[in-house]
Design a protein around this motif. Structure first.
Motif, PDB file in Angstrom:
ATOM      1  N   GLY A 209      41.482  42.644  39.969  1.00  0.00           N
ATOM      2  CA  GLY A 209      42.867  42.262  40.203  1.00  0.00           C
ATOM      3  C   GLY A 209      43.125  41.618  41.552  1.00  0.00           C
ATOM      4  O   GLY A 209      44.242  41.214  41.847  1.00  0.00           O
ATOM      5  N   THR A 210      42.087  41.529  42.384  1.00  0.00           N
ATOM      6  CA  THR A 210      42.242  40.923  43.701  1.00  0.00           C
ATOM      7  C   THR A 210      41.243  39.787  43.850  1.00  0.00           C
ATOM      8  O   THR A 210      40.042  40.001  43.739  1.00  0.00           O
ATOM      9  CB  THR A 210      42.002  41.965  44.822  1.00  0.00           C
ATOM     10  OG1 THR A 210      42.886  43.063  44.630  1.00  0.00           O
ATOM     11  CG2 THR A 210      42.219  41.362  46.190  1.00  0.00           C
ATOM     12  N   GLN A 211      41.748  38.600  44.076  1.00  0.00           N
ATOM     13  CA  GLN A 211      40.881  37.432  44.250  1.00  0.00           C
ATOM     14  C   GLN A 211      40.172  37.522  45.592  1.00  0.00           C
ATOM     15  O   GLN A 211      40.768  37.940  46.583  1.00  0.00           O
ATOM     16  CB  GLN A 211      41.717  36.149  44.191  1.00  0.00           C
ATOM     17  CG  GLN A 211      40.898  34.886  44.176  1.00  0.00           C
ATOM     18  CD  GLN A 211      40.070  34.743  42.921  1.00  0.00           C
ATOM     19  OE1 GLN A 211      40.543  34.983  41.834  1.00  0.00           O
ATOM     20  NE2 GLN A 211      38.824  34.373  43.077  1.00  0.00           N
ATOM     21  N   SER A 212      38.900  37.153  45.621  1.00  0.00           N
ATOM     22  CA  SER A 212      38.129  37.152  46.863  1.00  0.00           C
ATOM     23  C   SER A 212      37.296  35.885  46.950  1.00  0.00           C
ATOM     24  O   SER A 212      37.072  35.206  45.954  1.00  0.00           O
ATOM     25  CB  SER A 212      37.213  38.373  46.920  1.00  0.00           C
ATOM     26  OG  SER A 212      37.962  39.549  47.030  1.00  0.00           O
TER      27      SER A 212
ATOM     28  N   LYS B 188      36.938  49.104  48.080  1.00  0.00           N
ATOM     29  CA  LYS B 188      37.993  48.282  47.478  1.00  0.00           C
ATOM     30  C   LYS B 188      38.226  46.944  48.172  1.00  0.00           C
ATOM     31  O   LYS B 188      39.243  46.310  47.989  1.00  0.00           O
ATOM     32  CB  LYS B 188      39.286  49.077  47.358  1.00  0.00           C
ATOM     33  CG  LYS B 188      39.132  50.282  46.460  1.00  0.00           C
ATOM     34  CD  LYS B 188      40.437  50.855  46.066  1.00  0.00           C
ATOM     35  CE  LYS B 188      40.171  52.025  45.113  1.00  0.00           C
ATOM     36  NZ  LYS B 188      41.359  52.484  44.481  1.00  0.00           N
ATOM     37  N   ARG B 189      37.249  46.507  48.953  1.00  0.00           N
ATOM     38  CA  ARG B 189      37.335  45.155  49.537  1.00  0.00           C
ATOM     39  C   ARG B 189      37.241  44.110  48.419  1.00  0.00           C
ATOM     40  O   ARG B 189      37.898  43.083  48.468  1.00  0.00           O
ATOM     41  CB  ARG B 189      36.211  44.970  50.544  1.00  0.00           C
ATOM     42  CG  ARG B 189      36.188  43.618  51.188  1.00  0.00           C
ATOM     43  CD  ARG B 189      35.100  43.535  52.235  1.00  0.00           C
ATOM     44  NE  ARG B 189      34.915  42.169  52.685  1.00  0.00           N
ATOM     45  CZ  ARG B 189      33.854  41.758  53.339  1.00  0.00           C
ATOM     46  NH1 ARG B 189      32.885  42.601  53.634  1.00  0.00           N
ATOM     47  NH2 ARG B 189      33.749  40.507  53.724  1.00  0.00           N
TER      48      ARG B 189
ATOM     49  N   GLN C  84      37.696  44.113  44.414  1.00  0.00           N
ATOM     50  CA  GLN C  84      38.127  44.960  43.306  1.00  0.00           C
ATOM     51  C   GLN C  84      38.800  44.144  42.206  1.00  0.00           C
ATOM     52  O   GLN C  84      39.160  42.990  42.404  1.00  0.00           O
ATOM     53  CB  GLN C  84      39.072  46.051  43.795  1.00  0.00           C
ATOM     54  CG  GLN C  84      40.362  45.538  44.393  1.00  0.00           C
ATOM     55  CD  GLN C  84      41.256  46.667  44.851  1.00  0.00           C
ATOM     56  OE1 GLN C  84      41.106  47.791  44.425  1.00  0.00           O
ATOM     57  NE2 GLN C  84      42.189  46.359  45.724  1.00  0.00           N
TER      58      GLN C  84
ATOM     59  N   ASN D 294      41.730  38.804  35.250  1.00  0.00           N
ATOM     60  CA  ASN D 294      41.599  39.942  36.165  1.00  0.00           C
ATOM     61  C   ASN D 294      41.206  39.508  37.576  1.00  0.00           C
ATOM     62  O   ASN D 294      40.916  40.330  38.405  1.00  0.00           O
ATOM     63  CB  ASN D 294      40.574  40.931  35.633  1.00  0.00           C
ATOM     64  CG  ASN D 294      41.049  41.651  34.399  1.00  0.00           C
ATOM     65  OD1 ASN D 294      42.243  41.654  34.093  1.00  0.00           O
ATOM     66  ND2 ASN D 294      40.146  42.267  33.685  1.00  0.00           N
ATOM     67  N   LYS D 295      41.115  38.224  37.796  1.00  0.00           N
ATOM     68  CA  LYS D 295      40.789  37.672  39.105  1.00  0.00           C
ATOM     69  C   LYS D 295      39.420  38.115  39.621  1.00  0.00           C
ATOM     70  O   LYS D 295      39.224  38.245  40.819  1.00  0.00           O
ATOM     71  CB  LYS D 295      41.878  38.020  40.124  1.00  0.00           C
ATOM     72  CG  LYS D 295      43.228  37.433  39.791  1.00  0.00           C
ATOM     73  CD  LYS D 295      44.219  37.724  40.876  1.00  0.00           C
ATOM     74  CE  LYS D 295      45.577  37.142  40.511  1.00  0.00           C
ATOM     75  NZ  LYS D 295      46.563  37.406  41.524  1.00  0.00           N
ATOM     76  N   THR D 296      38.497  38.376  38.724  1.00  0.00           N
ATOM     77  CA  THR D 296      37.145  38.754  39.146  1.00  0.00           C
ATOM     78  C   THR D 296      36.161  37.617  38.923  1.00  0.00           C
ATOM     79  O   THR D 296      34.959  37.846  38.848  1.00  0.00           O
ATOM     80  CB  THR D 296      36.661  40.016  38.399  1.00  0.00           C
ATOM     81  OG1 THR D 296      36.753  39.775  36.993  1.00  0.00           O
ATOM     82  CG2 THR D 296      37.463  41.232  38.788  1.00  0.00           C
TER      83      THR D 296
ATOM     84  N   SER E 135      33.561  47.801  43.524  1.00  0.00           N
ATOM     85  CA  SER E 135      34.841  48.221  44.087  1.00  0.00           C
ATOM     86  C   SER E 135      34.684  49.505  44.910  1.00  0.00           C
ATOM     87  O   SER E 135      35.205  49.606  46.030  1.00  0.00           O
ATOM     88  CB  SER E 135      35.860  48.438  42.968  1.00  0.00           C
ATOM     89  OG  SER E 135      37.096  48.857  43.494  1.00  0.00           O
TER      90      SER E 135
END
Length: 98
Positions: free
Chosen positions: A77-80, A72-73, A75, A1-3, A67
């Motif tokens: 499913g989005t890699q950070s 949603k910066r 969240q 989930n890229k978290t 999130s």
């Protein structure tokens, strides 16, 4: 989930003794209206509970709160970047504890 960036930061912060000990006492943050503070506190308690020990604990509720609070910066499913998330998260905890 890229978290994984959330897991890395939460895992590291849960091992900072003073921070961990603060969040293990629910009365320390029970007045906070911040969902991030409340869900992080609940997660710390689950991780360090001697009575309810589990091999793994899901950070799903915390990730949802993050999130929403971050607009949603950060969240699912989005890699950070871990450093950007750490800075944001510590600031959010600071604001939430007021």
């Amino acid at each position: 989930n890229k978290t994984d960036f959330v897991n890395v930061v939460v895992h590291a912060l849960c091992h900072v003794r003073h921070l961990r000990d603060f969040f293990l006492v629910r009365e320390n943050y029970s007045d906070s209206s911040s969902r991030v503070v409340q869900t992080f506190g609940a997660l710390v308690c689950k991780i360090w509970s001697s009575r309810k020990f589990k091999g793994s604990v899901s950070p799903h509720e915390l990730v949802q709160a993050i999130s929403i609070a971050s607009k949603k910066r950060f969240q699912i499913g989005t890699q950070s970047d871990c450093i950007h998330f750490l800075a944001w998260f510590l600031n959010e905890l600071h604001k939430g504890l007021g």
